[in-house]
Design an enzyme around this catalytic site. Structure first.
Site, short mmCIF file in Angstrom:
data_model
loop_
_atom_site.label_atom_id
_atom_site.label_comp_id
_atom_site.label_asym_id
_atom_site.label_seq_id
_atom_site.Cartn_x
_atom_site.Cartn_y
_atom_site.Cartn_z
N GLU A 25 6.86 73.39 61.77
CA GLU A 25 6.86 72.02 61.24
C GLU A 25 6.97 71.99 59.72
O GLU A 25 6.85 73.03 59.05
CB GLU A 25 5.59 71.28 61.68
CG GLU A 25 4.32 71.89 61.10
CD GLU A 25 3.29 70.83 60.78
OE1 GLU A 25 3.62 69.88 60.04
OE2 GLU A 25 2.14 70.98 61.26
N LYS A 86 6.43 61.25 55.65
CA LYS A 86 5.71 62.02 56.68
C LYS A 86 6.13 61.40 58.02
O LYS A 86 5.81 60.24 58.29
CB LYS A 86 4.20 61.90 56.44
CG LYS A 86 3.33 62.59 57.48
CD LYS A 86 1.86 62.53 57.08
CE LYS A 86 0.95 62.83 58.24
NZ LYS A 86 -0.48 62.69 57.90
N VAL A 106 3.24 67.34 63.61
CA VAL A 106 3.20 67.96 64.93
C VAL A 106 3.95 67.06 65.91
O VAL A 106 4.83 67.51 66.66
CB VAL A 106 1.75 68.19 65.39
CG1 VAL A 106 1.69 68.54 66.88
CG2 VAL A 106 1.10 69.30 64.56
N ASP A 138 -8.15 55.08 64.17
CA ASP A 138 -7.32 56.17 63.67
C ASP A 138 -7.30 57.33 64.66
O ASP A 138 -8.20 58.17 64.69
CB ASP A 138 -7.81 56.63 62.29
CG ASP A 138 -6.83 57.57 61.61
OD1 ASP A 138 -5.86 58.00 62.28
OD2 ASP A 138 -7.02 57.88 60.42
N SER A 140 -4.57 60.24 65.95
CA SER A 140 -3.26 60.81 65.59
C SER A 140 -2.26 60.68 66.72
O SER A 140 -2.59 60.90 67.90
CB SER A 140 -3.43 62.29 65.24
OG SER A 140 -2.15 62.87 65.01
N ALA A 141 -1.02 60.38 66.34
CA ALA A 141 0.07 60.33 67.32
C ALA A 141 0.35 61.71 67.91
O ALA A 141 1.02 61.81 68.94
CB ALA A 141 1.33 59.77 66.66
N ASP A 142 -0.18 62.76 67.28
CA ASP A 142 -0.02 64.11 67.86
C ASP A 142 -0.56 64.15 69.29
O ASP A 142 0.01 64.81 70.16
CB ASP A 142 -0.80 65.16 67.04
CG ASP A 142 -0.23 65.38 65.63
OD1 ASP A 142 0.82 64.81 65.30
OD2 ASP A 142 -0.88 66.12 64.87
N LYS A 159 -8.88 70.05 63.10
CA LYS A 159 -9.73 70.16 61.91
C LYS A 159 -11.10 69.52 62.14
O LYS A 159 -11.21 68.50 62.83
CB LYS A 159 -9.05 69.49 60.73
CG LYS A 159 -7.79 70.20 60.32
CD LYS A 159 -6.99 69.40 59.33
CE LYS A 159 -5.52 69.78 59.39
NZ LYS A 159 -4.72 69.02 60.34
N1 PSU Z 1 -1.79 71.79 60.05
C1 PSU Z 1 -2.06 72.21 58.78
N2 PSU Z 1 -1.85 71.31 57.78
C2 PSU Z 1 -1.35 70.05 58.00
C3 PSU Z 1 -1.04 69.64 59.35
C4 PSU Z 1 -1.30 70.56 60.33
O1 PSU Z 1 -2.50 73.35 58.56
O2 PSU Z 1 -1.15 69.29 57.06
C5 PSU Z 1 -0.47 68.26 59.61
C6 PSU Z 1 0.35 68.26 60.91
O3 PSU Z 1 1.68 67.90 60.58
C7 PSU Z 1 -0.31 67.20 61.76
C8 PSU Z 1 -0.83 66.28 60.73
O4 PSU Z 1 0.60 66.60 62.64
O5 PSU Z 1 -1.41 67.19 59.78
C9 PSU Z 1 -1.82 65.27 61.29
O6 PSU Z 1 -1.73 64.11 60.55
P1 PSU Z 1 -2.39 62.74 61.07
O7 PSU Z 1 -3.85 63.05 61.15
O8 PSU Z 1 -2.05 61.71 60.00
O9 PSU Z 1 -1.76 62.42 62.38
MN MN Z 2 -3.97 58.83 61.43
#
Ligand code: PSU
Ligand code: MN
Length: 301
Positions: A25, A86, A106, A138, A140-142, A159
Site C-alpha cells: 500500500e 488518502k 488498506v 469512526d 475504518s472502511a478497512d 493499532k
Molecule cells: N499501517 C501503518 N501505517 C499506516 C497505515 C497502516 O503502519 O499509516 C494506514 C493504512 O493505510 C490504513 C490506514 O488503511 O492507516 C487506516 O486509516 P483510517 O483509520 O483513517 O481508516
Molecule cells: Mn476513520
C-alpha cells in the site's frame, strides 16, 4: 477503466509467467511515515519481496491513473509531494475521475489488488473501530472492505489507538477470518499481546494459503486478515505505548482534526513522543509482514 489501469512491466511479466506477486500500500508512504524514512522503507520492502522471489506491486493513483507497481521515482514522488489524497473506497472514483494523485489505504489497496488479480497484500496495521466510536461513528472502511473483497491482508494486527475488542467483534459479525500467525492472541501493532485470545492460530504461510483457497472454493467473498506479531526484539511494551497514546489522544481532542486525518495525526504524535523509536519499530513490523505475505503468495502458486 482500461486506459486508467497501469500495470508495471515487472508485474505484467510476473502475471504472464505465473510468478507470485504481493501488493503493497501507499498510504503508509504518503501519510503514515515521515520523510525520508518513508521512501527508504518503501523501496526496502520492494527489495525484500524481490529477494524472496516475489514481485512487489506498490499501489497508488497518479494523475488519475491507477498504478499497480511503481518505479522508484514514483515512490519518491509519493513520499515527498504535498497534496496526495488518502484514498479509501469512498475516494476512489473522485481521485480517478479528477485526475488527482492518491495514496491507497488498506481498503483502497484491497480494491486495486482485487481488480488486478493480486490475492495477497502486506501493510503495517489495519484501521478499525476507534475508541469512542459509539459517539463519533469512526469505523475504518478497512473493516468493511475485509468483509466484501477476497484479498489476504497481512498486518501486525490493529493499532492500540483503536477499540480492539470492538474491532474484533465487528470482523466476527461480518464474517472475516482473523488468523494469528503462530499466536492465538491478537497482536496490537507495536506489541505482541492484547489479552484478546479470539484469533485462529495458524503455523505456516502454506496453511494461510490453503485457508484462502478453501474460502474461494466456498465462494465466500470475504477477505482474510492475517495478524502477524511484531518481532519480539522490536516490541514496545503495551504500557509505554499506552502512555504515548493517551498524550496523543488528548492533543487530538484539542485539535480540529477529524475523519481521515485522525490516524496519521496519532501516528505522527507517537513517533514524536517516542523520539523516533516507534517509527523504526513500524518499519520493522511492515518488513516482517512483507516476508510473510511473500510466503503466502508462493504458497498460492
Ligand atoms: N499501517 C501503518 N501505517 C499506516 C497505515 C497502516 O503502519 O499509516 C494506514 C493504512 O493505510 C490504513 C490506514 O488503511 O492507516 C487506516 O486509516 P483510517 O483509520 O483513517 O481508516
Ligand atoms: Mn476513520
Amino acid at each position: 477503466m482500461k486506459e486508467q489501469l497501469v500495470i508495471k512491466d515487472e508485474v505484467k511479466e510476473a502475471f504472464e509467467q505465473g510468478k507470485p506477486v504481493v501488493a503493497l500500500e501507499s498510504t503508509i508512504i504518503a501519510h503514515g511515515m515521515p520523510y525520508p524514512r518513508n521512501i527508504e522503507a518503501a523501496l526496502a520492502n520492494e527489495g525484500t519481496a524481490r529477494s524472496l522471489g516475489v514481485v512487489p506491486a506498490t499501489v497508488a493513483i497518479l494523475k488519475g491513473r491507477l498504478h499497480i507497481g511503481l518505479s522508484s521515482a514514483q515512490v519518491e514522488y509519493l513520499g515527498s509531494a504535498e497534496e496526495i489524497l488518502k484514498v479509501s473506497r469512498r475516494d476512489f472514483s473522485y481521485c480517478l475521475a479528477g485526475g488527482f494523485d492518491g495514496a491507497t489505504t488498506v481498503c483502497g489497496t484491497m480494491i486495486a489488488a482485487h481488480l488486478a488479480g493480486i490475492a495477497v497484500f502486506a501493510t503495517g496495521g489495519i484501521g478499525g473501530v476507534h475508541r469512542g466510536a459509539a459517539q463519533s461513528w469512526d469505523v475504518s472502511a478497512d473493516l468493511l472492505e475485509l468483509a466484501r473483497t477476497p484479498v489476504i491482508v497481512v498486518s501486525a494486527g490493529a493499532k492500540a489507538i483503536l477499540d480492539l475488542p470492538a474491532t474484533l467483534e465487528f470482523l466476527e459479525t461480518r464474517g472475516v477470518p482473523v488468523l494469528g500467525y503462530k499466536t492465538a492472541e491478537f497482536p496490537t501493532f507495536f506489541s505482541r499481546t492484547s489479552n484478546l485470545k479470539s484469533v485462529l492460530k495458524v503455523d505456516s504461510a502454506a496453511e494461510i494459503a490453503r485457508i484462502y483457497l478453501q474460502q474461494r472454493d466456498l465462494k465466500l467473498q470475504q477477505g482474510l486478515l492475517v495478524a502477524n506479531p511484531i518481532p519480539a526484539e522490536y516490541e514496545i511494551p503495551a504500557p509505554v505505548i499506552e502512555g504515548y497514546l493517551n498524550r496523543a489522544l488528548s492533543e487530538l481532542k484539542k485539535s480540529k482534526i477529524t475523519g481521515k486525518g485522525v490516524t496519521p495525526f496519532l501516528l505522527s504524535k507517537i513517533v514524536e513522543f517516542s523520539e523516533g523509536k516507534t517509527l523504526e519499530c513500524n518499519i520493522k513490523l511492515v518488513e516482517n509482514n512483507v516476508r510473510l505475505a511473500c510466503g503466502i503468495a508462493v504458497g498460492l502458486k
